[in-house]
Design an enzyme around this catalytic site. Sequence first.
Site, PDB file in Angstrom:
ATOM      1  N   ASP A  51       0.866 -59.509  11.529  1.00  0.00           N
ATOM      2  CA  ASP A  51       1.339 -59.443  10.964  1.00  0.00           C
ATOM      3  C   ASP A  51       1.814 -61.079  10.533  1.00  0.00           C
ATOM      4  O   ASP A  51       2.065 -61.553  11.388  1.00  0.00           O
ATOM      5  CB  ASP A  51       2.801 -59.288  10.482  1.00  0.00           C
ATOM      6  CG  ASP A  51       3.022 -57.720  10.492  1.00  0.00           C
ATOM      7  OD1 ASP A  51       2.118 -56.564   9.636  1.00  0.00           O
ATOM      8  OD2 ASP A  51       3.526 -57.003  11.435  1.00  0.00           O
ATOM      9  N   ASP A  61       2.397 -67.017  14.532  1.00  0.00           N
ATOM     10  CA  ASP A  61       2.700 -67.570  13.772  1.00  0.00           C
ATOM     11  C   ASP A  61       4.406 -67.627  14.362  1.00  0.00           C
ATOM     12  O   ASP A  61       5.261 -68.438  14.470  1.00  0.00           O
ATOM     13  CB  ASP A  61       3.320 -66.893  12.310  1.00  0.00           C
ATOM     14  CG  ASP A  61       4.120 -65.605  12.841  1.00  0.00           C
ATOM     15  OD1 ASP A  61       3.590 -64.271  13.051  1.00  0.00           O
ATOM     16  OD2 ASP A  61       4.711 -65.575  11.325  1.00  0.00           O
ATOM     17  N   ASP A  65      -1.933 -62.249  16.553  1.00  0.00           N
ATOM     18  CA  ASP A  65      -1.087 -61.397  16.188  1.00  0.00           C
ATOM     19  C   ASP A  65      -1.205 -60.479  14.380  1.00  0.00           C
ATOM     20  O   ASP A  65      -2.634 -61.716  14.543  1.00  0.00           O
ATOM     21  CB  ASP A  65      -0.060 -62.683  16.094  1.00  0.00           C
ATOM     22  CG  ASP A  65       1.836 -62.294  14.879  1.00  0.00           C
ATOM     23  OD1 ASP A  65       2.032 -60.609  15.636  1.00  0.00           O
ATOM     24  OD2 ASP A  65       2.156 -62.582  14.881  1.00  0.00           O
TER      25      ASP A  65
END
EC number: 3.1.3.48
Length: 325
Positions: free
Chosen positions: A36, A269, A34
Amino acid sequence: MNKLSDVTSAHWSLTTAPFTGERNIKVTNVYIWDMDETLILLKSLLDGTYAQAFGGTKDSSKGIEIGKLWEKLILQVCDEYFFYEQIEDYNEPFLSFLSDYDDGKDLSGCDFTNDGLGFPYDDSNKRKLAYRHRAIANKYTKGLHNLLDQNMIKQWEDLYKLTDDYTDGWLSSGHALLEQTSGKEKTSSQPVTTESSHGNTGMKCQDINVLVTSGSLIPSLVKCMLFRLDDQIIHENVYSSWEVGKLQCFSWIRSRLGGESVRFCVIGDGVEECEAAERMCWPFIKIDFVPNAPLRLPGLTPRLIQHYLEVIYGPSYTDRDPEGQ
């Protein structure tokens, strides 16, 4: 075992067979990242949650200002160099998605400002969009230093350093980890072995970094370049899950890169990539920027990623010692 506490119980119950074969078999590890709040920090700077996590030791207003500077720079580069004002309503999951509509036309004299791209989204407009995607791929490959003037380059470099200092090396740690997992460390001219990328010996690895982000495609590609990830993640390996979801992107990646000796690992996240990883029976490593979190940048290492891979896949035959222990 405490380092693996974030692996869900569903992961532990999986029974994927370990690789077998000759000792010098090449194992490909595909790391699906991922962006961000994983490789970079931006949203948490803008909304102040990054600074809040440090209990007053970080200046929240400074973090918010840094985030706003990044937003401005990202949009400026998107609009001035990557046709974003023209194509923001045509988000596709990856740059080659419309390649069947690209007839290979020489784009050197193409007037993208006046070629009539618009609605309806028919074959003619898909071809015009495919041309732009090819031009964007070419710009991505050449890098921002071939696009930006010296003033913008200095602004960009100063902002990167400011952000890296404010986040205690989060950006540079993420980049270094990409180098280590792929074996593309600039300072090394030696052949890549598992000793350099996984902390083991006995086989050569060909490892791949892939990005699957929930952001739209063109800004995500620009962010890859501005946050200096483009030397480790090629444009073919950047996916936007904005329209299709992460599970669909993971399925495409498995179809494109999968094979008998390929292992996948997802690092992010969010809940969506965790659930998608479980559906694919892949290990998931949850990153958290909170101080003293079990897994964060800096802190995550190739050796620990390898540990997660072995939970799902078991040690590959080539990871074992000569006695088979």
